[in-house]
Design an enzyme around this catalytic site. Structure first.
Site, mmCIF file in Angstrom:
data_model
loop_
_atom_site.group_PDB
_atom_site.id
_atom_site.type_symbol
_atom_site.label_atom_id
_atom_site.label_comp_id
_atom_site.label_asym_id
_atom_site.label_seq_id
_atom_site.Cartn_x
_atom_site.Cartn_y
_atom_site.Cartn_z
ATOM 1 N N ASN A 8 -20.033 4.971 -11.574
ATOM 2 C CA ASN A 8 -20.459 3.572 -11.625
ATOM 3 C C ASN A 8 -21.191 3.286 -10.318
ATOM 4 O O ASN A 8 -20.568 3.042 -9.297
ATOM 5 C CB ASN A 8 -19.236 2.656 -11.791
ATOM 6 C CG ASN A 8 -19.622 1.185 -11.768
ATOM 7 O OD1 ASN A 8 -20.805 0.851 -11.752
ATOM 8 N ND2 ASN A 8 -18.622 0.307 -11.760
ATOM 9 N N LYS A 10 -22.794 0.804 -9.457
ATOM 10 C CA LYS A 10 -22.785 -0.616 -9.055
ATOM 11 C C LYS A 10 -24.176 -0.966 -8.521
ATOM 12 O O LYS A 10 -25.181 -0.509 -9.076
ATOM 13 C CB LYS A 10 -21.679 -0.879 -8.023
ATOM 14 C CG LYS A 10 -20.317 -0.359 -8.481
ATOM 15 C CD LYS A 10 -19.169 -0.830 -7.629
ATOM 16 C CE LYS A 10 -17.881 -0.233 -8.147
ATOM 17 N NZ LYS A 10 -16.684 -0.789 -7.533
ATOM 18 N N HIS A 95 -15.326 -4.884 -16.183
ATOM 19 C CA HIS A 95 -15.061 -4.411 -14.818
ATOM 20 C C HIS A 95 -14.552 -5.585 -13.980
ATOM 21 O O HIS A 95 -14.985 -6.728 -14.181
ATOM 22 C CB HIS A 95 -16.342 -3.832 -14.206
ATOM 23 C CG HIS A 95 -16.075 -3.109 -12.931
ATOM 24 N ND1 HIS A 95 -15.905 -3.765 -11.738
ATOM 25 C CD2 HIS A 95 -15.892 -1.786 -12.680
ATOM 26 C CE1 HIS A 95 -15.639 -2.873 -10.801
ATOM 27 N NE2 HIS A 95 -15.624 -1.662 -11.347
ATOM 28 N N GLU A 97 -15.259 -6.542 -11.134
ATOM 29 C CA GLU A 97 -16.316 -7.295 -10.442
ATOM 30 C C GLU A 97 -16.999 -8.274 -11.393
ATOM 31 O O GLU A 97 -17.458 -9.339 -10.982
ATOM 32 C CB GLU A 97 -17.305 -6.320 -9.784
ATOM 33 C CG GLU A 97 -16.689 -5.667 -8.552
ATOM 34 C CD GLU A 97 -17.074 -4.233 -8.305
ATOM 35 O OE1 GLU A 97 -18.124 -3.784 -8.793
ATOM 36 O OE2 GLU A 97 -16.297 -3.535 -7.612
ATOM 37 N N GLU A 164 -8.063 0.440 -13.410
ATOM 38 C CA GLU A 164 -8.576 0.270 -12.050
ATOM 39 C C GLU A 164 -7.828 -0.857 -11.360
ATOM 40 O O GLU A 164 -8.200 -2.038 -11.504
ATOM 41 C CB GLU A 164 -10.072 -0.091 -12.081
ATOM 42 C CG GLU A 164 -10.958 0.969 -12.676
ATOM 43 C CD GLU A 164 -12.381 0.874 -12.148
ATOM 44 O OE1 GLU A 164 -12.843 1.862 -11.576
ATOM 45 O OE2 GLU A 164 -13.015 -0.184 -12.285
ATOM 46 N N GLY A 170 -12.822 0.099 -3.837
ATOM 47 C CA GLY A 170 -13.673 -0.059 -2.656
ATOM 48 C C GLY A 170 -12.920 -0.250 -1.347
ATOM 49 O O GLY A 170 -13.515 -0.633 -0.342
ATOM 50 N N SER A 210 -11.161 3.912 -5.417
ATOM 51 C CA SER A 210 -11.188 4.748 -4.213
ATOM 52 C C SER A 210 -10.959 6.235 -4.506
ATOM 53 O O SER A 210 -10.300 6.933 -3.735
ATOM 54 C CB SER A 210 -10.186 4.231 -3.172
ATOM 55 O OG SER A 210 -10.576 2.950 -2.720
HETATM 56 P P1 13P Z 1 -14.687 2.705 -5.817
HETATM 57 O O1 13P Z 1 -14.634 4.130 -6.292
HETATM 58 O O2 13P Z 1 -15.828 2.409 -4.913
HETATM 59 O O3 13P Z 1 -13.357 2.266 -5.276
HETATM 60 O O4 13P Z 1 -14.956 1.798 -7.105
HETATM 61 C C1 13P Z 1 -14.181 1.990 -8.229
HETATM 62 C C2 13P Z 1 -14.783 1.254 -9.346
HETATM 63 O O5 13P Z 1 -14.772 0.037 -9.374
HETATM 64 C C3 13P Z 1 -15.439 2.029 -10.395
HETATM 65 O O6 13P Z 1 -15.762 1.216 -11.483
#
Ligand code: 13P
Length: 251
Positions: A8, A10, A95, A97, A164, A170, A210
């Site tokens: 992902n 992002k 997600h 976010e 997640e 993150g 992470s």
């Molecule tokens: P990170 O791997 O940056 O923690 O993000 C995880 C995530 O949200 C994948 O969709």
């Protein structure tokens, strides 16, 4: 079953030259990691570039979001049909976010799952508690139920679920493999109540939050965890190549 590694990107990838470099290194890594299924979820505009570079590799194209609407006056939205038309196979839905920055409700998540499923896209439904305090498992499982409320059984059976925990995204503070596995087992029970334990046993469950080349093996060596959804580390060519390599070694 082959493990599934979903990148992902992002908005960590926001330049075309950066995307090209990352795609080329991921294609190279995929050749050494046969036996690993890889999906790249880039920003919408990069989808044609992803398709062009991954051609003849074992990598598939995904999207990070879609509209719950199919057609009409929805400025700025991208429909499931359009994604399909442009060669997208997988789509991330719900997600954290999207849920917490863009206020996507469980009801909208369900509508998006329906829109994607009807079009034959493979939805990757994200769930996870915001904090690991109090009765967090109950909060998590309520979110799972609400995210598939009213969704046809035949569509539930085809979902990929990404667990997640929001606090792990993150932050560099990944869950423990043991806790992630236990949460995933509980999520599967919720699914089993809707579609039966046999069908629920076949649903692929991913861990995200992470994940790096250092901890990937700890998560996906468990039979319960069918792969990983990776943000930041998927945008680092070296780290992502190592993740693919380590996943390939696990089989
Ligand atoms: P990170 O791997 O940056 O923690 O993000 C995880 C995530 O949200 C994948 O969709």
């Amino acid at each position: 079953m082959k493990k599934l590694i979903v990148a992902n990107w992002k908005l960590y990838v926001n330049r075309s030259d950066q995307a090209l470099k990352l795609l080329k290194s991921t294609v190279r890594a995929s050749k050494m990691g046969s036996g690993v299924k890889i999906v790249i979820c880039a920003p919408f505009l990069m989808v044609p570039t992803v398709n062009a570079i991954i051609k003849r590799s074992s990598i598939s194209t995904g999207a990070q979001n879609l509209s719950e609407g199919t057609q009409g006056a929805f400025t700025g939205e991208v429909s499931a049909h359009l994604l399909k038309d442009y060669g997208v196979e997988y789509v991330i839905i719900g997600h954290s976010e999207r849920r917490y920055i863009f206020d996507e409700t469980d009801e909208v998540v369900v509508q998006k799952l329906i829109a994607a499923s009807k079009e034959g896209l493979k939805p990757i439904l994200c769930v996870g508690e915001q904090k690991r305090v109090g009765n967090w498992k109950k909060t998590l499982l309520n979110q799972v139920s609400a995210s598939i409320k009213g969704l046809d059984k035949k569509y539930i059976a085809k979902l990929i679920i990404a667990y997640e925990p929001v606090w792990a995204i993150g932050t560099g503070n990944a869950d423990t493999p043991q806790d992630a596995k236990e949460a995933i087992i509980e999520i599967r029970k919720v699914l089993a109540r809707r579609i039966g334990s046999k069908a629920a046993a076949n649903i692929r469950m991913l861990y995200g939050g992470s994940v790096t080349s250092k901890n990937i093996a700890n998560f996906i060596s468990s039979a319960e965890i069918g792969g990983a959804l990776i943000g930041r580390a998927s945008t680092n060519p070296k780290d992502f190549a190592l993740i693919i390599k380590k996943t390939a070694l696990l089989k």
